[in-house]
Write a protein that holds these residues in place. Sequence first.
Motif, PDB file in Angstrom:
ATOM      1  N   LEU A  10      -3.982  10.357   4.394  1.00 16.40           N
ATOM      2  CA  LEU A  10      -4.583   9.103   3.949  1.00 16.40           C
ATOM      3  C   LEU A  10      -4.056   7.922   4.762  1.00 16.40           C
ATOM      4  O   LEU A  10      -4.825   7.058   5.203  1.00 16.40           O
ATOM      5  N   THR A  41      -3.653   8.216  -3.417  1.00 14.22           N
ATOM      6  CA  THR A  41      -4.874   7.592  -2.894  1.00 14.22           C
ATOM      7  C   THR A  41      -4.717   6.074  -2.813  1.00 14.22           C
ATOM      8  O   THR A  41      -4.792   5.507  -1.716  1.00 14.22           O
ATOM      9  N   ASP A  68     -11.125  11.390   0.178  1.00 11.85           N
ATOM     10  CA  ASP A  68      -9.898  12.080  -0.206  1.00 11.85           C
ATOM     11  C   ASP A  68     -10.336  13.419  -0.788  1.00 11.85           C
ATOM     12  O   ASP A  68     -10.761  13.525  -1.935  1.00 11.85           O
ATOM     13  N   CYS A 118      -9.629  13.364   4.329  1.00 16.99           N
ATOM     14  CA  CYS A 118      -8.194  13.595   4.195  1.00 16.99           C
ATOM     15  C   CYS A 118      -7.978  14.824   3.325  1.00 16.99           C
ATOM     16  O   CYS A 118      -8.424  14.870   2.176  1.00 16.99           O
TER      17      CYS A 118
END
Length: 358
Positions: free
Chosen positions: A63, A88, A155, A177
Amino acid sequence: MIPFTDLQSQYQECKTEIDAAIEHCLRTNSFITGKDTTLFEEDMIAYTGAEACAACGSGTTALQISLKACGIGPGDEVITVSHTFVSTPEAVCTVGATPVFCDVDEYGLIDIAQAESLITPRTRAILWVDLYGQTPDIDVLVALCKKYDLYSIADAAQSFGYQYKGRRVGSLADLTCISFNPVKNLGAIGDAGCVTGRKDLVDLARYYSNHGRDTKYVYEYLGYNARIDNIQARVVQAKLPYLQGWLDRKYEIAQYYSKELAGYYITPIEHDWGQHSYYVYVVEHVDRDRVRTALLEQGIQTNIHYANPAHSTPAFAPWHRSLPVTEQKSATIFSIPVYPHLTDLQVEYIAEKCKEVA
């Protein structure tokens, strides 16, 4: 006791391949960078269908280096969710940007209409989460990002192996990610991760993962020590051929739970554009804590994903805003075991006890 996860059974299934992967790295002194990292990245490109891949040390660093590759930093805003693991929004803050929290829909996924309403001249990206193992409507999200000239960042720590309309996670956004934490759909034996997506951005992410360089002593950027350990890379590769079988078994278990628990709990709802990968199987109950205690007394471990949404915690107090759906879900959700090595008898026992204590 039926544990919430059982990594030992997974290890025993592919012990020969895992042990060989570790032995290879010890025998060849292959620990960081080099040919093994390159081969890992090539395997991830082949599996996901992405243009490029940059290996890194964890989903969290994936991330961070993705945001850095997009040039996101102080003064920029990133629209993201609070109903997720803390990494996140944490990554947004640690690169100096501002997290703008968006609520989720009935699936637990980013509320796309609300996300559009939060866009300002300072917005640089939408960072969504494939919560619990399925994606939001990627076509709509990517079109939204293009409309406002924003980066689309996924994510996908919880959805590796999932396919959206026949396209694999990893190839759907500007950057994706991925985490290979041991409990993820495809796990290493420690932390590991990667970034996939657009080659121009992935190449920058690779710089940021290795101290801002691609040659030994020439530093183009201020980066991180976020490289993957080659032992972890080789272990992930060793497990990859088993992944689809594990996903199929988890899906089978989840379908049984949903059939048996309907009327007792709010069970997961699935989008019809892909087979849910069920990183975790999450139900909702108004008296969650009592139910979890009763299940533990019956020998069933459970978990909560996630009990304290990020926006409600002290670290994120400066960016707090009301998120009614997130807050409601965080008070009622809990997860029951869904790992692929559960026996049919264990699955039936879990479902029966869940009904008894509801």
